[in-house]
Design a protein around this motif. Structure first.
Motif, PDB file in Angstrom:
ATOM      1  N   LEU A   1       0.801  -1.219   0.000  1.00  0.00           N
ATOM      2  CA  LEU A   1       0.000   0.000   0.000  1.00  0.00           C
ATOM      3  C   LEU A   1       0.840   1.278   0.000  1.00  0.00           C
ATOM      4  CD1 LEU A   1      -2.808  -1.123   2.472  1.00  0.00           C
ATOM      5  CD2 LEU A   1      -3.113  -0.535   0.062  1.00  0.00           C
ATOM      6  N   LYS A   2       2.163   1.148  -0.022  1.00  0.00           N
ATOM      7  CA  LYS A   2       3.059   2.310   0.013  1.00  0.00           C
ATOM      8  C   LYS A   2       2.736   3.365  -1.051  1.00  0.00           C
ATOM      9  CE  LYS A   2       6.370   2.289   3.219  1.00  0.00           C
ATOM     10  NZ  LYS A   2       6.674   3.480   4.050  1.00  0.00           N
ATOM     11  N   PRO A   3       2.329   2.972  -2.282  1.00  0.00           N
ATOM     12  CA  PRO A   3       2.040   4.008  -3.284  1.00  0.00           C
ATOM     13  C   PRO A   3       0.934   4.972  -2.871  1.00  0.00           C
ATOM     14  CG  PRO A   3       2.311   1.875  -4.344  1.00  0.00           C
ATOM     15  CD  PRO A   3       2.275   1.614  -2.880  1.00  0.00           C
ATOM     16  N   LEU A   4       0.132   4.607  -1.875  1.00  0.00           N
ATOM     17  CA  LEU A   4      -0.954   5.473  -1.430  1.00  0.00           C
ATOM     18  C   LEU A   4      -0.558   6.366  -0.257  1.00  0.00           C
ATOM     19  CD1 LEU A   4      -4.008   3.020  -1.609  1.00  0.00           C
ATOM     20  CD2 LEU A   4      -3.490   4.925  -3.152  1.00  0.00           C
ATOM     21  N   GLU A   5       0.693   6.263   0.190  1.00  0.00           N
ATOM     22  CA  GLU A   5       1.093   7.010   1.382  1.00  0.00           C
ATOM     23  C   GLU A   5       0.958   8.518   1.174  1.00  0.00           C
ATOM     24  OE1 GLU A   5       4.301   6.616   4.968  1.00  0.00           O
ATOM     25  OE2 GLU A   5       4.862   5.850   2.987  1.00  0.00           O
ATOM     26  N   LYS A   6       1.214   9.001  -0.041  1.00  0.00           N
ATOM     27  CA  LYS A   6       1.096  10.438  -0.299  1.00  0.00           C
ATOM     28  C   LYS A   6      -0.351  10.919  -0.237  1.00  0.00           C
ATOM     29  CE  LYS A   6       1.124   9.809  -5.341  1.00  0.00           C
ATOM     30  NZ  LYS A   6       1.859  10.108  -6.594  1.00  0.00           N
ATOM     31  N   HIS A   7      -1.287   9.962  -0.263  1.00  0.00           N
ATOM     32  CA  HIS A   7      -2.709  10.311  -0.178  1.00  0.00           C
ATOM     33  C   HIS A   7      -3.279  10.005   1.208  1.00  0.00           C
ATOM     34  CE1 HIS A   7      -2.856  11.039  -4.483  1.00  0.00           C
ATOM     35  NE2 HIS A   7      -2.422   9.822  -4.737  1.00  0.00           N
ATOM     36  N   ARG A   8      -2.435   9.845   2.201  1.00  0.00           N
ATOM     37  CA  ARG A   8      -2.877   9.415   3.529  1.00  0.00           C
ATOM     38  C   ARG A   8      -4.106  10.191   4.022  1.00  0.00           C
ATOM     39  NH1 ARG A   8      -1.123   7.354   8.692  1.00  0.00           N
ATOM     40  NH2 ARG A   8       0.892   6.641   7.887  1.00  0.00           N
ATOM     41  N   GLY A   9      -4.115  11.486   3.815  1.00  0.00           N
ATOM     42  CA  GLY A   9      -5.190  12.308   4.347  1.00  0.00           C
ATOM     43  C   GLY A   9      -6.530  12.145   3.663  1.00  0.00           C
ATOM     44  N   VAL A  10      -6.554  11.428   2.517  1.00  0.00           N
ATOM     45  CA  VAL A  10      -7.812  11.309   1.765  1.00  0.00           C
ATOM     46  C   VAL A  10      -8.196   9.849   1.512  1.00  0.00           C
ATOM     47  CG1 VAL A  10      -7.621  13.563   0.657  1.00  0.00           C
ATOM     48  CG2 VAL A  10      -6.580  11.557  -0.448  1.00  0.00           C
ATOM     49  N   ILE A  11      -7.563   8.919   2.246  1.00  0.00           N
ATOM     50  CA  ILE A  11      -7.910   7.505   2.074  1.00  0.00           C
ATOM     51  C   ILE A  11      -8.169   6.843   3.430  1.00  0.00           C
ATOM     52  CG2 ILE A  11      -6.509   7.323  -0.026  1.00  0.00           C
ATOM     53  CD1 ILE A  11      -4.572   5.551   1.662  1.00  0.00           C
ATOM     54  N   THR A  12      -8.941   5.757   3.374  1.00  0.00           N
ATOM     55  CA  THR A  12      -9.213   4.931   4.543  1.00  0.00           C
ATOM     56  C   THR A  12      -9.075   3.468   4.166  1.00  0.00           C
ATOM     57  OG1 THR A  12     -10.770   6.547   5.486  1.00  0.00           O
ATOM     58  CG2 THR A  12     -10.935   4.279   6.277  1.00  0.00           C
ATOM     59  N   PRO A  13      -7.956   2.820   4.497  1.00  0.00           N
ATOM     60  CA  PRO A  13      -7.892   1.357   4.342  1.00  0.00           C
ATOM     61  C   PRO A  13      -8.853   0.712   5.343  1.00  0.00           C
ATOM     62  CG  PRO A  13      -5.696   2.331   4.578  1.00  0.00           C
ATOM     63  CD  PRO A  13      -6.681   3.382   4.966  1.00  0.00           C
ATOM     64  N   ILE A  14      -9.534  -0.337   4.921  1.00  0.00           N
ATOM     65  CA  ILE A  14     -10.510  -1.011   5.782  1.00  0.00           C
ATOM     66  C   ILE A  14     -10.193  -2.500   5.820  1.00  0.00           C
ATOM     67  CG2 ILE A  14     -12.968  -1.485   6.173  1.00  0.00           C
ATOM     68  CD1 ILE A  14     -13.589   1.006   4.494  1.00  0.00           C
ATOM     69  N   SER A  15     -10.107  -3.064   7.011  1.00  0.00           N
ATOM     70  CA  SER A  15      -9.855  -4.492   7.188  1.00  0.00           C
ATOM     71  C   SER A  15     -11.032  -5.144   7.898  1.00  0.00           C
ATOM     72  CB  SER A  15      -8.578  -4.729   8.012  1.00  0.00           C
ATOM     73  OG  SER A  15      -7.439  -4.237   7.356  1.00  0.00           O
ATOM     74  N   GLY A  16     -11.239  -6.427   7.621  1.00  0.00           N
ATOM     75  CA  GLY A  16     -12.190  -7.223   8.390  1.00  0.00           C
ATOM     76  C   GLY A  16     -13.553  -7.427   7.774  1.00  0.00           C
ATOM     77  N   LEU A  17     -13.858  -6.776   6.637  1.00  0.00           N
ATOM     78  CA  LEU A  17     -15.176  -6.925   6.030  1.00  0.00           C
ATOM     79  C   LEU A  17     -15.259  -8.194   5.178  1.00  0.00           C
ATOM     80  CD1 LEU A  17     -15.974  -3.254   4.923  1.00  0.00           C
ATOM     81  CD2 LEU A  17     -16.980  -4.517   6.845  1.00  0.00           C
ATOM     82  N   HIS A  18     -16.480  -8.691   5.000  1.00  0.00           N
ATOM     83  CA  HIS A  18     -16.718  -9.862   4.158  1.00  0.00           C
ATOM     84  C   HIS A  18     -18.163  -9.853   3.680  1.00  0.00           C
ATOM     85  CE1 HIS A  18     -18.467 -11.174   7.964  1.00  0.00           C
ATOM     86  NE2 HIS A  18     -19.096 -12.141   7.317  1.00  0.00           N
TER      87      HIS A  18
END
Length: 447
Positions: free
Chosen positions: A71-88
């Motif tokens: 996910l490193k390529p998204l680090e510059k967008h940290r303030g406008v993204i939300t990674p989400i874990s645990g959904l199914h």
């Protein structure tokens, strides 16, 4: 301009000696009706065959999380993204490659099950009165992510020049010929509806339910046909020469990076010109995810996902994951630099969901789905954190013990963490007035 498909807001049903007022419907609103705020848009991007979850998984929740390698390529967008874990999706557990079919529907997979409407199409019901096109479906293999109310998959376009022409070129056979074709189609629908209504009186309850589903689809087609007729009198937007050069070309899918970026440029242009406000992009099928020759990867994502623990294959899968996320990062950058009709960056009013219906491809694990929500701060989303719905339901990530982690990707730690909760919340932000979608059991707190 008079729109032949419009229904008067004061229209009532006069049947059985009674007068029944209709609710406010999309077909009561004229094209280009005044809106109270900047248009909201949604894009859904699908990655087939899951990821190398050992290199993808973020380990800590909240705002202070560290980006994983993939996910490193998204680090510059940290303030406008939300990674989400645990959904199914409960209806997709154990159903392997078919998970793509229900990624946006939350439907159930089985021999007697039929798919339902996808969330993008629910959104398009709200946005389509304002745009030339109901929605846009792109798929490099032709099978889109979008499904109608009667469970029919909408076709997807793959060639970039075809997508450009569809959006911005006048019909080659002329407006008059296209109008005649649309009105012939409308006549056929009208005739069918008359016959269906007469048949309905002789049906049992179960058949009436199926017929109602069919009628919903017919009515949807009817409204789209009438809107298309009205839009024939509206000139296509002028496209700047630089944008035309960028989008009106064919890029072979063997040049994966160039192909993806051109598709993303076309989506930005479709949003910028308000041709549509809802787009789905399937970047591959579970059995046919693109190889990436520019990185020296000749295998498809399907081949790489069945790595059997081979370090070389796993490394290539991570490279493929990172590459696809880089292209998504490019899309977010384009949205950030492109103003909408109000002059604000389109990223503020465009919500984008990137991810997969599979987590661990080797054993077809469909839990703990890899998902990233981006943009839409103007829609009420608060970003800059990792939302981890596994927390409190397991003993922590054990990446040093792959077998333990893979089990988390096959059986959900949090049984109540349905992906439909996320889809419901996104739909509500787009103006869909509903408290439920598919098997949702709550809204997801994204504010």
């Amino acid at each position: 301009m008079k729109h032949s498909w419009l229904i008067d807001r004061r229209h009532v049903l006069r049947g059985l000696g009674s007068f029944v007022a209709l609710p406010l419907l999309n077909c009561m609103q004229p094209l280009g009706a005044a809106e109270t705020e900047a248009p909201r848009r949604s894009a859904f991007i699908y990655l087939p065959n899951g990821v190398n979850t050992l290199d993808y998984q973020i380990l800590s929740a909240g705002e202070d999380y560290e980006f994983s390698r993939s996910l490193k390529p998204l680090e510059k967008h940290r303030g406008v993204i939300t990674p989400i874990s645990g959904l199914h999706h409960p209806g997709g557990l154990g159903h392997h490659h078919n998970c793509q079919k229900i990624w946006l529907t939350g439907g159930h997979l089985g021999p007697t099950d039929r798919n339902s409407i996808s969330i993008d199409q629910r959104m398009a019901e709200v946005t389509s009165p304002h745009t030339r096109f109901h929605s846009l479906e792109i798929s490099n293999k032709g099978e889109s992510l979008a499904w109608t109310a009667d469970g029919i998959r909408l076709p997807g376009m793959s060639r970039c020049s075809e997508i450009f022409a569809y959006l911005f070129e006048e019909p080659k056979d002329g407006t008059a010929a296209q109008r005649r074709a649309l009105r012939r189609k409308g006549s056929v629908l009208d005739a069918n509806l008359e016959e269906v209504r007469s048949l309905e009186r002789r049906m049992g309850a179960e058949d009436k339910g199926r017929m109602n589903q069919y009628l919903t689809a017919v009515r949807e087609t009817e409204v789209r046909t009438r809107r298309a007729d009205a839009w024939l009198d509206v000139p296509r937007p002028e496209i700047a020469e630089a944008d035309r050069r960028r989008g009106d070309r064919d890029v072979p899918q063997t040049q994966a990076g160039e192909y993806f970026r051109t598709v993303y440029d076309l989506i930005v242009l479709a949003f910028q010109t308000d041709a549509t406000r809802v787009v789905t992009f399937s970047s591959g099928l579970e059995g046919q995810g693109l190889a990436i020759p520019e990185l020296g990867i000749s295998q498809s994502r399907h081949e790489l996902s069945h790595h059997n623990g081979d370090p070389g294959h796993m490394e290539k899968l991570t490279q493929s994951d990172t590459f696809n996320i880089e292209q998504f990062s490019y899309f977010l950058s384009r949205l950030a630099e492109t103003p909408d009709v109000t002059g604000r960056p389109m990223l503020e009013t465009t919500m984008s969901l990137f991810g997969s219906g599979m987590a661990y491809g080797h054993s077809h694990g469909n839990a703990n789905l890899p998902l990233v929500l981006a943009g839409g701060s103007g829609c009420g989303f608060r970003h800059g954190r990792h939302i981890d719905l596994n927390q409190g339901h397991f003993e922590g990530y054990q990446l040093e013990q792959p077998g333990q982690h893979y089990r988390l990707c096959s059986r959900p730690a949090n049984e109540n963490a349905h992906m439909s909760n996320l889809l419901l919340t996104m739909a509500q932000k787009m103006g869909v007035e509903t408290e439920r979608f598919a098997d949702s059991n709550s809204e997801l707190d994204l504010g």
